[in-house]
Design an enzyme around this catalytic site. Structure first.
Site, PDB file in Angstrom:
ATOM      1  CD  GLN A 271      -0.031 -23.711   4.966  1.00 38.03           C
ATOM      2  OE1 GLN A 271       0.608 -24.668   5.602  1.00 38.03           O
ATOM      3  NE2 GLN A 271       0.082 -22.599   5.530  1.00 38.03           N
ATOM      4  N   GLY A 272      -0.753 -24.697   0.116  1.00 39.79           N
ATOM      5  CA  GLY A 272       0.330 -24.795  -1.211  1.00 39.79           C
ATOM      6  C   GLY A 272       1.610 -23.921  -0.577  1.00 39.79           C
TER       7      GLY A 272
ATOM      8  CB  SER B 168       6.354 -26.531   1.881  1.00 37.66           C
ATOM      9  OG  SER B 168       6.063 -26.175   2.817  1.00 37.66           O
TER      10      SER B 168
ATOM     11  CB  SER C 264      -1.487 -31.769   5.219  1.00 43.02           C
ATOM     12  OG  SER C 264      -0.215 -31.573   5.741  1.00 43.02           O
TER      13      SER C 264
ATOM     14  CD  GLU D 296       0.027 -23.391   9.316  1.00 41.14           C
ATOM     15  OE1 GLU D 296       0.541 -22.588   8.457  1.00 41.14           O
ATOM     16  OE2 GLU D 296       0.332 -24.526   9.025  1.00 41.14           O
TER      17      GLU D 296
HETATM   18  C1  LIG Z   1       2.952 -33.012   9.370  1.00 38.67           C
HETATM   19  C2  LIG Z   1       3.454 -32.086   8.209  1.00 38.67           C
HETATM   20  C3  LIG Z   1       2.384 -31.087   7.685  1.00 38.67           C
HETATM   21  C4  LIG Z   1       2.696 -30.236   6.673  1.00 38.67           C
HETATM   22  N1  LIG Z   1       1.951 -29.827   6.169  1.00 38.67           N
HETATM   23  C5  LIG Z   1       2.036 -28.787   5.070  1.00 38.67           C
HETATM   24  C6  LIG Z   1       0.883 -28.279   4.286  1.00 38.67           C
HETATM   25  O1  LIG Z   1       0.123 -28.647   4.459  1.00 38.67           O
HETATM   26  N2  LIG Z   1       1.195 -27.347   3.342  1.00 38.67           N
HETATM   27  C7  LIG Z   1       2.698 -26.810   3.270  1.00 38.67           C
HETATM   28  O2  LIG Z   1       2.934 -25.874   2.372  1.00 38.67           O
HETATM   29  N3  LIG Z   1       3.598 -27.215   3.992  1.00 38.67           N
HETATM   30  C8  LIG Z   1       3.495 -28.371   4.791  1.00 38.67           C
HETATM   31  N4  LIG Z   1       4.396 -28.809   5.658  1.00 38.67           N
HETATM   32  C9  LIG Z   1       5.814 -28.715   5.335  1.00 38.67           C
HETATM   33  C10 LIG Z   1       6.436 -27.814   6.407  1.00 38.67           C
HETATM   34  O3  LIG Z   1       5.959 -26.351   6.457  1.00 38.67           O
HETATM   35  C11 LIG Z   1       7.932 -27.637   5.990  1.00 38.67           C
HETATM   36  O4  LIG Z   1       8.266 -29.065   6.409  1.00 38.67           O
HETATM   37  C12 LIG Z   1       8.827 -26.705   7.311  1.00 38.67           C
HETATM   38  O5  LIG Z   1       8.596 -25.627   6.804  1.00 38.67           O
HETATM   39  C13 LIG Z   1      10.340 -27.230   6.998  1.00 38.67           C
HETATM   40  O6  LIG Z   1      10.609 -27.044   5.979  1.00 38.67           O
HETATM   41  P1  LIG Z   1      11.384 -28.284   5.201  1.00 38.67           P
HETATM   42  O7  LIG Z   1      10.953 -29.529   5.338  1.00 38.67           O
HETATM   43  O8  LIG Z   1      12.037 -27.870   3.816  1.00 38.67           O
HETATM   44  O9  LIG Z   1      12.840 -28.270   5.849  1.00 38.67           O
HETATM   45  P2  LIG Z   1      14.101 -27.220   5.933  1.00 38.67           P
HETATM   46  O10 LIG Z   1      13.834 -25.951   5.534  1.00 38.67           O
HETATM   47  O11 LIG Z   1      15.124 -28.065   4.727  1.00 38.67           O
HETATM   48  O12 LIG Z   1      15.059 -27.535   7.372  1.00 38.67           O
HETATM   49  C14 LIG Z   1      15.929 -28.494   7.389  1.00 38.67           C
HETATM   50  C15 LIG Z   1      16.576 -28.480   8.974  1.00 38.67           C
HETATM   51  O13 LIG Z   1      17.273 -27.183   8.633  1.00 38.67           O
HETATM   52  C16 LIG Z   1      16.883 -26.136   9.882  1.00 38.67           C
HETATM   53  N5  LIG Z   1      16.913 -24.789   9.475  1.00 38.67           N
HETATM   54  C17 LIG Z   1      16.675 -24.443   8.118  1.00 38.67           C
HETATM   55  N6  LIG Z   1      16.746 -23.046   8.247  1.00 38.67           N
HETATM   56  C18 LIG Z   1      17.218 -22.625   9.446  1.00 38.67           C
HETATM   57  C19 LIG Z   1      17.627 -21.283  10.164  1.00 38.67           C
HETATM   58  N7  LIG Z   1      17.585 -20.315   9.353  1.00 38.67           N
HETATM   59  N8  LIG Z   1      17.946 -21.330  11.180  1.00 38.67           N
HETATM   60  C20 LIG Z   1      17.935 -22.701  12.198  1.00 38.67           C
HETATM   61  N9  LIG Z   1      17.699 -23.710  11.580  1.00 38.67           N
HETATM   62  C21 LIG Z   1      17.325 -23.882  10.311  1.00 38.67           C
HETATM   63  C22 LIG Z   1      15.297 -26.480  10.337  1.00 38.67           C
HETATM   64  O14 LIG Z   1      14.784 -26.257  11.341  1.00 38.67           O
HETATM   65  C23 LIG Z   1      15.220 -28.093  10.009  1.00 38.67           C
HETATM   66  O15 LIG Z   1      15.778 -28.675  11.250  1.00 38.67           O
HETATM   67  C24 LIG Z   1       4.128 -29.949   6.434  1.00 38.67           C
HETATM   68  C25 LIG Z   1       5.027 -30.559   7.463  1.00 38.67           C
HETATM   69  C26 LIG Z   1       4.875 -31.556   8.193  1.00 38.67           C
HETATM   70  C27 LIG Z   1       5.926 -32.226   9.131  1.00 38.67           C
END
Ligand SMILES: Cc1cc2nc3c(=O)[nH]c(=O)nc-3n(C[C@H](O)[C@H](O)[C@H](O)COP(=O)(O)OP(=O)(O)OC[C@H]3O[C@@H](n4cnc5c(N)ncnc54)[C@H](O)[C@@H]3O)c2cc1C
Length: 385
Positions: free
Chosen positions: A125-126, A128, A160, A245
């Site tokens: 999945q691409g 993020s 991932s 998902e």
């Molecule tokens: C095990 C794992 C597998 C993954 N696999 C994939 C994958 O295959 N493909 C892919 O595309 N992505 C993948 N991801 C990424 C995942 O989708 C993102 O990490 C997730 O959506 C959070 O985005 P971020 O890490 O940028 O955190 P941020 O968006 O920067 O968030 C940081 C913190 O701020 C909080 N926050 C942000 N905005 C708000 C809001 N509006 N209201 C309240 N709180 C908020 C969040 O809850 C979090 O605690 C994976 C992540 C993990 C941990």
């Protein structure tokens, strides 16, 4: 709502149970690299050849064409049989495939779906990006149209198993002038295309093992025919993907955690004596709460599945995602409290520390718990934004 399983459902369950009993691989599943890919694809092929792949997928693409409730039963029996999770097939089977079934063209469906069911291909999945996680609509990976192609430039992160994948469900911005949600497209990207480079990312649970990659796209040319849905309508397609998902894809885990809680209760009994719940009130109360939460999660699963069966795909799956993820984190924490220092022993089957550390990711992947709560507030409860 009819909470009874039909006679046919029960027969299906018996057959699934018998087949799994005879066919679940008992050898250790490798945790990384090509060996893991070989294991997962072989196990998927065995399920296909046994007639159990794609229970609710259309028959014309190799599925069984059965109601969703049978898919649920299959997941229940799969978890009950302690069958290994073929994680590498997860994206293809649980959200890319269902998205193609719901939104793909005939050509896309007939090319990709049979290969997915036979375990011939791995998808990743691409979605993020370094600055677009929770706020996915701010994604900036660009795709400009050049003749019959999209030319993609940008970067995705936290992909991932990207390094072991053949295909990627890729979200790109095709109209930078349009409002944020309107200029995005959902594209099938061949991971072997020239211009794609991958940078591995190590994770704390398994140093030296690659789980994620960051993907860089440098003038990558993807045929326009690989756009799923219409160009610039990718946000709507992505909402379908995330619904799968966060919803039906989680069923197996949810059942597995329910077994985990029972296992923990047995372990607590063994360690603390037959009346453990009484001999340590706090542990007993926490175990009881977990068991109740798991029962509630199962009821919620049945609700989400029966709504999906009736063609309602809504944001209720966020309820399930948030609840199961957080309950599972509490379960992993409690397991270590019950085991004490013994939990530090690294055992092949029950690596409690590994799973405890990994549990932190559950409330981040597929949208953080905070984001699920926002969705529940706005779309389920109708609260103001
Ligand atoms: C095990 C794992 C597998 C993954 N696999 C994939 C994958 O295959 N493909 C892919 O595309 N992505 C993948 N991801 C990424 C995942 O989708 C993102 O990490 C997730 O959506 C959070 O985005 P971020 O890490 O940028 O955190 P941020 O968006 O920067 O968030 C940081 C913190 O701020 C909080 N926050 C942000 N905005 C708000 C809001 N509006 N209201 C309240 N709180 C908020 C969040 O809850 C979090 O605690 C994976 C992540 C993990 C941990």
């Amino acid at each position: 709502m009819d909470l009874q399983f039909s006679v046919e459902d029960i027969r299906f369950r018996d057959e699934a149970r018998a087949w799994l009993h005879d066919n679940v691989p008992r050898e250790h599943r490798p945790h990384a690299g090509e060996a893991m890919r070989a294991f997962d694809t072989a196990w998927q092929l065995r399920q296909f050849e046994g007639g159990w792949a794609g229970v609710s997928w259309p028959k014309e693409y190799g599925g069984l064409g059965l109601p969703l409730i049978r898919q649920l039963i299959w997941h229940e029996e799969y978890a009950r049989a302690a069958a290994p999770d073929n994680h590498l097939c997860f994206v293809a089977l649980n959200h890319a495939g269902p998205t193609l079934i719901a939104r793909g063209s005939e050509a896309q469906k007939s090319f990709h779906l049979p290969k997915i069911l036979r375990g011939e291909v791995i998808w990743c999945q691409g979605f993020s990006e370094p600055n677009a996680g929770s706020d996915l609509a701010s994604l900036r990976t660009q795709a400009r149209i050049d003749g019959d192609y999209l030319v993609v430039n940008g970067s995705k992160i936290w992909t991932s198993h990207g390094h072991l994948s053949d295909w990627q469900e890729l979200l790109v911005r095709t109209d930078p002038e349009a409002p944020r949600h309107k200029g995005i497209s959902w594209v099938i990207c061949d991971m072997k295309l020239p211009g794609i480079t991958l940078r591995p990312i190590e994770i704390m649970t398994s140093p030296n093992q690659v789980h994620f990659v960051q993907c860089f796209y440098d003038d990558v040319r993807i045929p326009l025919g690989n756009v799923v849905g219409a160009v610039n309508d990718g946000w709507n397609v992505a909402m379908s993907t995330l619904g799968f998902e966060r919803g039906t894809a989680q069923v197996r885990d949810q059942i597995r955690y329910a077994y985990l809680v029972e296992k923990m209760i047995a372990e607590a009994r063994r360690r603390l004596g037959s009346d453990c719940a009484l001999s340590d009130d706090v542990i007993g109360a926490r175990l009881a709460q977990l068991r109740a939460d798991m029962a509630a999660a199962r009821a919620m699963t049945y609700m989400v599945m029966s709504r999906a069966q009736a063609g309602i795909q809504d944001s209720q799956s966020s309820l399930m995602r948030a609840m199961v993820g957080e309950t599972q984190q509490r379960a992993r924490r409690l397991a270590l409290d019950i085991l004490g220092p013994d939990g530090l022993e690294n055992r092949e089957e029950d690596d409690w520390v590994y799973f405890y550390l990994r549990s932190f990711s559950i409330t981040i992947a597929a949208g953080t718990s905070q984001i699920q709560r926002n969705i529940i507030g706005e779309r389920v409860l109708g609260l103001p934004r």
